[in-house]
Scaffold this active site. Structure first.
Site, short mmCIF file in Angstrom:
data_model
loop_
_atom_site.label_atom_id
_atom_site.label_comp_id
_atom_site.label_asym_id
_atom_site.label_seq_id
_atom_site.Cartn_x
_atom_site.Cartn_y
_atom_site.Cartn_z
N ASP A 1 0.83 -1.05 -0.01
CA ASP A 1 0.06 -0.06 -0.06
C ASP A 1 1.04 1.28 0.11
OD1 ASP A 1 0.97 0.12 2.57
OD2 ASP A 1 -0.87 -0.22 3.42
N CYS B 1 -11.43 -28.96 6.07
CA CYS B 1 -10.10 -28.06 5.78
C CYS B 1 -8.73 -29.07 6.13
CB CYS B 1 -10.18 -27.12 6.93
SG CYS B 1 -8.67 -26.02 6.90
N ASP C 1 -7.43 -7.99 0.28
CA ASP C 1 -6.47 -7.93 1.30
C ASP C 1 -7.36 -7.62 2.42
OD1 ASP C 1 -6.10 -4.91 0.84
OD2 ASP C 1 -5.46 -5.24 2.94
N CYS D 1 -5.79 -27.94 6.69
CA CYS D 1 -4.59 -27.25 7.56
C CYS D 1 -4.26 -28.10 8.61
CB CYS D 1 -5.10 -25.81 7.89
SG CYS D 1 -6.14 -25.68 9.21
N CYS E 1 -6.57 -28.45 11.50
CA CYS E 1 -7.94 -29.09 11.49
C CYS E 1 -7.64 -30.62 11.04
CB CYS E 1 -8.69 -28.73 10.28
SG CYS E 1 -9.56 -26.99 10.37
N HIS F 1 -5.02 -21.78 9.93
CA HIS F 1 -6.37 -22.22 9.63
C HIS F 1 -7.06 -21.01 9.00
CE1 HIS F 1 -10.52 -23.56 9.32
NE2 HIS F 1 -11.04 -22.56 9.49
#
Lengths: 381, 381
Positions: free
Chosen positions: A91, A303, A265, A305, A308, A334
């Protein structure tokens, strides 16, 4: 050739595309995890990559103050320093100057402020912001703008937007064209359609590699935000990427994609992860809640990840309660995984021409609590 | 067959061996990272494994209070809950009861105390400690003992040690023999050789799968600690593993291995990592130090951890200064990697019969010190 975006498919106003940069290609719609001060908080670069994320965001304000833009350049640029070898968008610094710094003073030339870190005085101009982002080696440089506060009268919003448009022209002139790098203009104008249209006209007259919609996610609410997108997106060039800055919840993103936005974002997945809030296919959970203490099931059975696939809700609850660093680490992982999976699913649905049905199914999941979720509405911004 | 240890080679008093447990084999000498409350702080289980660590320690005191031993059992035991599938050793809880809890009262039966977490009252006996460690599913259970404060008179040390020996017998009787699981006795007796000998005799008369040397690393200094090992190790059974609890710096470990110790645990690598202190082949560095700000080199060019192979000292300095969680994450990873590399090097040297030369080379690298690592030239490259 500078950075460019190409359309791969569409479904209504929604677009699937590919953004080509000096550090590789990125499929859009894309969610960029926020790497504020040169790190996606609580994540190694390997972990960010493992979620499927291909592009991250860096904050010019934070990095110019610490460790300093010239120092980042000496340490290999943002890519080398962070060990992030994919594209990076930075930014302009303007938003955080307004929200975090002290004693700020805005003039036609730029903004003078004191660092919230050490009180040192800094002057940020359109030219300096572009130079800093060059030092950081950002693939996508954002124009310095004034993020118009909300609410603002039409007169206030017009004055603010027109200053941002003059700054956008100075940014364009200051930006050194480089293969695979690009500069994005930022549409301002608050909630006023005529001002948004004037801003789009000003920016497209200058010409940018991409266009952001700014001044949203600042308290106006989802309906007002979608109204702005409804009046702004149709005016933006078809052939360039469109970026909705600082947005948002999964529902915000879904609605914005349907209106033609390609890039996002937001700190929500990372910040929420650090406080124990997790996003799932069945809504939002607060892992601090005592009801999870003896739960042997995963946060989200669909999920993949590590939180999980390897751990129980009971363990994650324990980590958050005990203030163990692994709690924020796993829950951030996650949440970023969830956001990346969300974007992949949305993109596939666009390419298959079934976005409306996919959106309905997602929303049913978020709202169709089964007694094991705490409801998506809780997470409204 | 219960847990057992077998000798693979020796060099003087130093031993290389293999510890066989229900959750696999571990080469010794071994350093066990400390997973206090069910997590090695700031590390995922995958990251701990990536360092080569094969066995970790859990703290009974922390786990019995939060999330609770019965709850850990419901959540899959410590292995399942943590996603740590190698061996785990748990301490007895006694040490932390004495150092962390409030209103503790010691009797022949056990110790009553209030939790430092929530003020709840608990009673820990030899039998309850063994039962808790069974619920945690520890491969190695430690006897409940009183860690004799330092300094102590010979009379105080004798009274304390003899209580621990009576408790050790009760632990042995309470321990349920299981394939691949074992119980370790703990030698006490402060710095008094006669008491240490009496303690060894008491423990070996009962019989344990391994023997720990306790009551050290509590302020007595390295020389006194080595003196205790010099008089204690020769008395311990040759065929069992020997564990020096809570030790130590790399120099402490090197000296203890040379005196016949096989197993170690210590919070130094994890705690130091969180505060910016890193252990290297060239001594200790404080990454908060401003001299690292522009350093493009790695912490330790010979280290393969992510902090060293992918990042500069300048970036790590920035992360620590900015209080970014990734700083403690990467520096902890480095320190555990360093400790694991240290142990592998020491073991190889024992098997090659060149431990003395290896020790001299390590010490020369650290800065020529023969004392603790703390004494090494702070910023030697």
């Amino acid at each position: 050739m500078t950075l460019h975006w190409r359309l791969m498919g569409r479904d209504g106003a929604a677009r699937a595309g590919v953004l080509s940069t000096a550090h590789g290609e990125v499929e859009t719609p894309v969610f960029m995890p926020v790497g504020t001060a040169g790190t996606v908080k609580a994540m190694t670069a390997d972990a960010v990559r493992a979620t499927g994320a291909r592009m991250v965001l860096g904050n010019t304000y934070h990095l110019m103050l610490r460790p300093g833009a010239e120092r980042v350049a000496r340490l290999g640029g943002l890519h080398g320093m962070m060990d992030w070898h994919g594209p990076i968008l930075t930014d302009s610094g303007g938003f955080q100057v307004m929200s975090l710094s002290e004693l700020r003073k805005l003039t036609e030339d730029g903004v003078t402020f004191r660092s919230h870190v050490d009180g040192t005085k800094h002057h940020l101009t359109p030219e300096r912001s572009v130079a800093i982002q060059h030092l950081l080696d950002a693939d996508v440089t954002m124009c310095l703008d004034e993020c118009t506060p909300f609410p603002a009268t039409e007169e206030q919003a017009a004055v603010s937007m027109r200053l941002s448009m003059r700054w956008a022209k100075r940014c364009r002139e200051a930006f050194a064209p480089r293969e695979g790098y690009g500069l994005f203009g930022i549409v301002q104008g608050s909630t006023y359609p005529a001002l948004r249209a004037e801003s789009v006209a000003a920016l497209t007259a200058i010409g940018f590699e991409g266009y952001a919609v700014g001044g949203l996610a600042v308290g106006e609410g989802q309906a007002a935000m979608f109204d702005v997108l409804d009046c702004t997106c149709p005016l933006l060039p078809e052939a360039s990427a469109r970026y909705l800055m600082g947005v948002g919840t999964p529902a915000d993103i879904l609605g914005a994609v349907a209106r033609g936005i390609d890039m996002f974002d937001c700190v929500i997945p990372t910040r929420s992860g650090r406080t124990g809030r997790v996003y799932t296919r069945r809504g939002v959970l607060n892992m601090r809640n005592a009801r999870h203490a003896d739960d042997t099931g995963p946060i989200d059975p669909e999920c993949g990840c590590p939180a999980c696939s390897r751990h129980s809700r009971g363990y994650l609850h324990h980590l958050i309660r005990a203030e163990e660093m692994l709690g924020p680490m796993l829950l951030t992982w996650h949440n970023i995984q969830y956001y990346q999976d969300l974007m992949r699913g949305i993109r596939a649905a666009i390419l298959a021409g079934r976005l409306a049905a996919h959106a309905a199914a997602l929303q049913a999941g978020w709202g169709g609590g089964t007694g094991t979720t705490e409801g998506h509405s809780e997470e409204a911004r």
